[in-house]
Design a protein around this motif. Structure first.
Motif, short mmCIF file in Angstrom:
data_model
loop_
_atom_site.label_atom_id
_atom_site.label_comp_id
_atom_site.label_asym_id
_atom_site.label_seq_id
_atom_site.Cartn_x
_atom_site.Cartn_y
_atom_site.Cartn_z
N SER A 9 0.87 -1.17 -0.29
CA SER A 9 0.04 -0.04 -0.07
C SER A 9 0.92 1.30 0.12
CB SER A 9 -0.90 0.09 1.21
OG SER A 9 -1.82 -1.05 1.13
N GLY A 23 -2.68 4.62 1.16
CA GLY A 23 -3.50 3.54 1.13
C GLY A 23 -3.60 2.93 -0.12
N GLN A 73 0.54 -2.14 6.45
CA GLN A 73 -0.68 -1.86 6.57
C GLN A 73 -1.46 -2.13 5.20
OE1 GLN A 73 -2.04 2.00 7.19
NE2 GLN A 73 -4.15 1.32 7.93
N ARG A 74 -2.01 -3.34 5.30
CA ARG A 74 -2.55 -3.93 3.81
C ARG A 74 -3.97 -3.15 3.55
NH1 ARG A 74 -2.11 -8.67 1.37
NH2 ARG A 74 -3.52 -7.53 -0.17
N THR A 75 -4.26 -3.03 2.34
CA THR A 75 -5.33 -2.29 2.08
C THR A 75 -5.96 -2.99 0.63
OG1 THR A 75 -4.30 -0.52 0.72
CG2 THR A 75 -5.03 0.14 2.94
N GLU A 98 -8.95 -0.97 5.08
CA GLU A 98 -7.86 -1.56 5.52
C GLU A 98 -8.38 -2.97 5.80
OE1 GLU A 98 -5.75 -1.50 9.91
OE2 GLU A 98 -6.44 0.47 9.20
N SER A 134 -8.20 -6.17 7.56
CA SER A 134 -7.79 -6.82 8.86
C SER A 134 -7.35 -8.28 8.96
CB SER A 134 -8.69 -6.61 9.86
OG SER A 134 -9.17 -4.91 9.89
N ARG A 182 -11.71 -2.51 7.54
CA ARG A 182 -12.11 -1.43 8.23
C ARG A 182 -12.10 -0.04 7.59
NH1 ARG A 182 -9.89 2.48 11.65
NH2 ARG A 182 -7.77 2.13 11.04
N ARG A 195 -11.76 4.05 7.24
CA ARG A 195 -10.95 5.28 7.93
C ARG A 195 -11.84 5.63 8.77
NH1 ARG A 195 -10.05 9.86 3.50
NH2 ARG A 195 -12.13 10.29 3.16
N SER A 201 -16.12 -1.12 10.82
CA SER A 201 -15.55 -2.49 10.38
C SER A 201 -16.44 -3.56 10.26
CB SER A 201 -14.36 -2.88 11.34
OG SER A 201 -15.04 -3.41 12.66
#
Length: 149
Positions: A27, A52, A86-88, A119, A121, A132, A134, A138
């Motif tokens: 990301s 992101g 932080q994967r998106t 995002e 999870s 989730r 921003r 979620s």
């Protein structure tokens, strides 16, 4: 001899196919990340993506990463401008329901419009992802409705 060479070629092709089928995504880490047409800041700037934005890794080369974006375009980005910490994912359908549980009959938490970045999870074997927004909301979305996994 022919059988041995053919076996080696077949093994190499299978190994290559295995590598190609396991996509790696990262990301964009900064507010504005520049995508270039070649691995150099002196090359042509092609696009700017926001923080992101998910990018598929194609090649990593001396401080640069060749990436594919959601449109399929191939570009280069400085390696320090993308991360897998932080994967998106990005919604690829016109509108997708994010649900309370990983079940089509579960009540919706919110609706995410096309190109919204979420995002990631958790990835479930059932074809659902825990995501989730921003703003903090979620829930679960079908993997087929997003790009980046």
């Amino acid at each position: 001899m022919r059988g041995g060479v053919a076996s080696l070629i077949l093994a190499a092709c299978c190994a290559s196919a295995g590598i190609a089928s396991a996509a790696e995504f990262r990301s964009a880490t900064d507010e504005a990340v520049i995508l270039y047409d070649a691995p150099s800041t002196q090359s042509q700037k092609r696009f700017i993506v926001s923080q992101g934005y998910p990018l598929e890794v194609v090649v990593v080369l001396q401080g640069w990463v060749k990436v594919r974006d959601a449109t399929g375009a191939l570009n280069w980005v400085e390696a320090g401008k993308v991360s897998n910490k932080q994967r998106t994912v990005m919604v690829k359908v016109a509108s997708a329901q994010v649900r309370v549980d990983a079940d089509e009959n579960s009540p919706p938490v919110f609706r995410a419009q096309q190109n919204v970045v979420l995002e990631l999870s958790e990835t479930l074997a059932s074809g659902w992802l825990k995501v989730r927004h921003r703003d903090g909301a979620s829930g679960f979305i079908r993997a087929a409705q997003v790009w980046g996994v």
